[in-house]
Design a protein around this motif. Structure first.
Motif, PDB file in Angstrom:
ATOM      1  N   GLU A 176       0.941  -1.124  -0.118  1.00 12.50           N
ATOM      2  CA  GLU A 176       0.259  -0.100   0.190  1.00 12.50           C
ATOM      3  C   GLU A 176       1.250   1.130   0.191  1.00 12.50           C
ATOM      4  N   LEU A 177       0.269   2.274  -0.979  1.00 11.98           N
ATOM      5  CA  LEU A 177       1.174   3.247  -0.766  1.00 11.98           C
ATOM      6  C   LEU A 177       1.119   4.118   0.633  1.00 11.98           C
ATOM      7  N   VAL A 178       1.869   4.151   1.418  1.00 14.08           N
ATOM      8  CA  VAL A 178       1.497   4.778   2.874  1.00 14.08           C
ATOM      9  C   VAL A 178       1.231   6.023   2.969  1.00 14.08           C
ATOM     10  N   ASP A 179       0.653   6.941   4.084  1.00 10.03           N
ATOM     11  CA  ASP A 179       0.758   8.083   4.023  1.00 10.03           C
ATOM     12  C   ASP A 179       1.100   8.617   5.270  1.00 10.03           C
ATOM     13  N   PHE A 180       2.536   9.121   4.831  1.00 13.41           N
ATOM     14  CA  PHE A 180       3.613   9.225   6.243  1.00 13.41           C
ATOM     15  C   PHE A 180       3.715  10.615   6.054  1.00 13.41           C
ATOM     16  N   ARG A 181       3.438  10.900   7.521  1.00 11.39           N
ATOM     17  CA  ARG A 181       3.975  12.113   7.958  1.00 11.39           C
ATOM     18  C   ARG A 181       5.943  13.012   7.667  1.00 11.39           C
ATOM     19  N   ARG A 182       6.319  11.238   8.642  1.00 11.72           N
ATOM     20  CA  ARG A 182       7.748  11.321   7.769  1.00 11.72           C
ATOM     21  C   ARG A 182       8.295  10.133   7.747  1.00 11.72           C
ATOM     22  N   GLU A 183       9.717   9.373   8.103  1.00 13.62           N
ATOM     23  CA  GLU A 183      10.244   8.425   8.140  1.00 13.62           C
ATOM     24  C   GLU A 183      10.823   8.410   9.298  1.00 13.62           C
ATOM     25  N   LEU A 184      11.148   7.261  10.245  1.00 15.20           N
ATOM     26  CA  LEU A 184      11.666   7.631  11.213  1.00 15.20           C
ATOM     27  C   LEU A 184      12.596   6.219  11.023  1.00 15.20           C
ATOM     28  N   ALA A 216      18.523  13.353  14.928  1.00 12.37           N
ATOM     29  CA  ALA A 216      19.227  12.702  16.067  1.00 12.37           C
ATOM     30  C   ALA A 216      19.032  13.407  17.051  1.00 12.37           C
ATOM     31  N   PRO A 217      17.930  12.876  18.374  1.00 17.51           N
ATOM     32  CA  PRO A 217      16.320  12.017  18.270  1.00 17.51           C
ATOM     33  C   PRO A 217      15.888  12.646  17.428  1.00 17.51           C
ATOM     34  N   ALA A 218      14.480  11.942  17.603  1.00 18.32           N
ATOM     35  CA  ALA A 218      13.668  12.397  16.111  1.00 18.32           C
ATOM     36  C   ALA A 218      12.763  13.812  17.155  1.00 18.32           C
ATOM     37  N   PRO A 219      12.766  15.209  16.219  1.00 18.88           N
ATOM     38  CA  PRO A 219      12.394  15.944  16.583  1.00 18.88           C
ATOM     39  C   PRO A 219      10.786  16.331  17.115  1.00 18.88           C
ATOM     40  N   HIS A 220      10.315  16.502  18.327  1.00 19.56           N
ATOM     41  CA  HIS A 220       9.481  16.322  18.808  1.00 19.56           C
ATOM     42  C   HIS A 220       8.332  14.932  18.832  1.00 19.56           C
ATOM     43  N   ALA A 221       9.054  13.749  19.296  1.00 25.68           N
ATOM     44  CA  ALA A 221       8.130  12.603  18.987  1.00 25.68           C
ATOM     45  C   ALA A 221       8.047  12.091  20.213  1.00 25.68           C
ATOM     46  N   SER A 222       6.495  11.718  20.800  1.00 21.95           N
ATOM     47  CA  SER A 222       6.252  11.819  21.678  1.00 21.95           C
ATOM     48  C   SER A 222       7.211  10.771  22.176  1.00 21.95           C
ATOM     49  N   GLU A 223       6.664  10.269  23.383  1.00 27.34           N
ATOM     50  CA  GLU A 223       7.393   9.761  24.712  1.00 27.34           C
ATOM     51  C   GLU A 223       6.689   7.903  24.182  1.00 27.34           C
ATOM     52  N   ARG A 224       5.676   8.011  23.435  1.00 27.64           N
ATOM     53  CA  ARG A 224       4.875   6.808  23.236  1.00 27.64           C
ATOM     54  C   ARG A 224       5.902   6.010  21.950  1.00 27.64           C
ATOM     55  N   THR A 225       5.510   7.400  21.242  1.00 24.20           N
ATOM     56  CA  THR A 225       6.929   7.233  19.575  1.00 24.20           C
ATOM     57  C   THR A 225       8.110   6.434  19.654  1.00 24.20           C
ATOM     58  N   ILE A 226       9.123   7.161  20.835  1.00 24.15           N
ATOM     59  CA  ILE A 226      10.171   6.681  21.285  1.00 24.15           C
ATOM     60  C   ILE A 226      10.019   5.033  22.194  1.00 24.15           C
ATOM     61  N   GLU A 227       9.308   4.659  22.616  1.00 31.45           N
ATOM     62  CA  GLU A 227       9.235   3.665  23.304  1.00 31.45           C
ATOM     63  C   GLU A 227       8.576   2.535  22.109  1.00 31.45           C
ATOM     64  N   ILE A 228       7.509   2.982  21.545  1.00 26.33           N
ATOM     65  CA  ILE A 228       7.134   2.197  20.222  1.00 26.33           C
ATOM     66  C   ILE A 228       8.096   2.041  19.387  1.00 26.33           C
ATOM     67  N   GLU A 252       6.013   6.827   9.945  1.00 25.38           N
ATOM     68  CA  GLU A 252       5.234   7.228  10.844  1.00 25.38           C
ATOM     69  C   GLU A 252       3.807   8.369  10.188  1.00 25.38           C
ATOM     70  N   THR A 253       2.685   6.932  10.569  1.00 24.58           N
ATOM     71  CA  THR A 253       1.880   7.586   9.316  1.00 24.58           C
ATOM     72  C   THR A 253       0.392   9.140  10.438  1.00 24.58           C
ATOM     73  N   THR A 254       0.105   9.654   9.576  1.00 21.10           N
ATOM     74  CA  THR A 254      -0.359  11.167   9.976  1.00 21.10           C
ATOM     75  C   THR A 254      -1.537  10.496  10.709  1.00 21.10           C
ATOM     76  N   ASP A 255      -1.821   9.172  11.329  1.00 21.10           N
ATOM     77  CA  ASP A 255      -2.590   8.678  12.181  1.00 21.10           C
ATOM     78  C   ASP A 255      -1.569   7.797  13.185  1.00 21.10           C
ATOM     79  N   GLU A 256      -0.079   8.666  14.363  1.00 21.92           N
ATOM     80  CA  GLU A 256       0.394   7.927  14.545  1.00 21.92           C
ATOM     81  C   GLU A 256       0.675   6.488  14.433  1.00 21.92           C
ATOM     82  N   ARG A 257       0.950   5.706  13.550  1.00 26.01           N
ATOM     83  CA  ARG A 257       0.822   4.691  13.806  1.00 26.01           C
ATOM     84  C   ARG A 257       2.482   4.831  13.082  1.00 26.01           C
ATOM     85  N   LEU A 258       3.293   3.629  13.492  1.00 26.15           N
ATOM     86  CA  LEU A 258       4.790   2.949  12.789  1.00 26.15           C
ATOM     87  C   LEU A 258       4.548   2.366  12.256  1.00 26.15           C
TER      88      LEU A 258
END
Ligand code: ADP
Length: 373
Positions: A176-184, A216-228, A252-258
């Motif tokens: 699928e063509l992923v609608d990503f906010r950014r790549e990590l 580095a580290p990924a700017p503005h990453a949430s605690e949850r994103t860092i941990e996941i 990192e998708t626009t709905d905050e999934r990795l």
């Protein structure tokens, strides 16, 4: 007694193992594809990594075999292991970095989050996948792709017709063509005895399919994103039995999934920042991991680091002169060169800048990189 690490592949990743190796009292030997490659600063043999007898002879007087790339064939690796040679990462793990279809199937089996995908062998199957996924999809050649070569965004199966001809009888990967906010990117080091050390997740920016900048580290990453992200990295490393440095490229998708894009089992471009921005660089960490030595701390030494790749510019430019100009103008920028001739689009070096904020680091790194435009 001095430990000897044999690196197959003579590119910049092998070259960048040389400095930490000498600091740790490790000897590096390189099996390079040809003379005069980046890693020729170390003791270098030249030969074909697909030739078992060549690789066997090279492996004779080293303590462990590791890699600058993932292309050494499975049968060569398995023969080395049968000889009693330590190979890290081993062939069981490396197969998942050598074939994207094998990787997708394994990630599905272990429940790692990833884009919808399928292996297709006909245009009809491909068109059905495209139709089910909003009229667009990404096709990939399962083997041999790098830096975006072997990746195509398509709206119709006809746009992959040449691949069906070229790879007749083999399956093509469609995603699928992923609608990503950014790549990590998440990196983890893992020793044969199981110890792991994740680096902080970073943001990567690609231009024309090639990594261009890393924050580095990924700017503005949430605690949850860092941990996941760290959990995804460590769980896959363990499930696949990876040894050495391991990188997971993530969307990192626009709905905050990795979602996992792909895996690399060697030092990775997303980790070059660690040379100047972390307590232990990925190259030192890789050496420690493949020799099963205790891992170093993977913490950043500053608030932020920006890495920018330097690509060979227009034909005829004097790349050494550009490196000199960048050094003169930006003494806070750490300049890394690969000793390669400068062909357009070829990675010839990178710049790291550490700073009190990512904005400061990016500003100085881009000012230094501007000397190569
Ligand atoms: P390579 O092995 O050549 O590095 P990748 O599979 O990493 O190829 O793809 C290269 C780039 O293409 C990625 O960094 C990303 O920008 C884009 N890409 C790859 N797969 C997808 C996808 N499923 N959805 C959206 N973009 C993608």
């Amino acid at each position: 007694m001095t430990k000897r690490v044999g690196v197959i592949g003579g590119g910049q990743l092998a070259r960048m193992m040389i400095a930490p190796a000498s600091e740790l009292g490790i000897e590096i030997r390189v099996l390079a594809e040809q003379d005069g490659m980046s890693a020729a600063l170390a003791a270098t043999a030249t030969g074909d990594y697909r030739d078992l007898e060549m690789v066997r002879a090279f492996a004779l007087d080293v303590d462990v075999i590791t890699f600058d790339h993932e292309h050494v064939p499975q049968d060569v690796l398995r023969a080395l292991i049968a000889d009693g040679t330590a190979v890290h990462p081993g062939p069981d793990a490396l197969q998942y970095a050598q074939d994207k279809l094998v990787m997708r199937a394994k990630l599905a089996e272990i429940g790692a989050p990833q884009p919808d995908w399928a292996g297709v062998s006909t245009r009809e199957e491909l068109q059905a996948f495209i139709d089910e996924h909003g009229g667009r999809a990404v096709v990939k050649t399962p083997r041999g792709g790098y830096d975006g070569k072997g990746v195509r965004v398509i709206g119709s199966a006809d746009e992959a017709a040449d691949w069906f001809d070229a790879f007749a009888g083999e399956r093509i990967l469609v995603e699928e063509l992923v609608d990503f906010r950014r790549e990590l990117a998440q990196q983890v080091a893992r020793r044969p005895s199981g110890e792991m050390a994740p680096f902080p997740v970073v943001e990567t920016v690609q231009k024309d399919g090639v990594c261009s900048e890393v924050f580095a580290p990924a700017p503005h990453a949430s605690e949850r994103t860092i941990e996941i992200a760290a959990r995804i990295g460590t769980e896959i490393a363990e499930a696949l039995g990876v040894t050495g440095m391991f990188a997971v490229e993530l969307f990192e998708t626009t709905d905050e999934r990795l979602l996992v894009n792909e895996l690399a089992m060697r030092p990775h471009n997303s980790g070059h920042w660690t040379q100047d921005g972390a307590v232990t660089s990925q190259f030192e960490q890789h050496l420690r991991a493949v020799l099963d030595l205790p891992l170093g701390a993977a913490d950043p030494v500053a608030e932020a680091t920006c890495m920018i790749n330097i690509l060979g510019g227009p034909a005829g430019i004097d790349i050494d002169e550009r490196f000199g100009a960048a050094m003169r103008a930006q003494p806070a920028a750490k300049i890394h060169t690969y000793g390669k001739s400068a062909r357009p689009g070829r990675k010839v070096g990178h710049i790291n800048v550490v700073g009190d904020s990512i904005d400061d680091a990016v500003y100085v790194a881009r000012a230094a990189a501007a000397h190569f435009e």
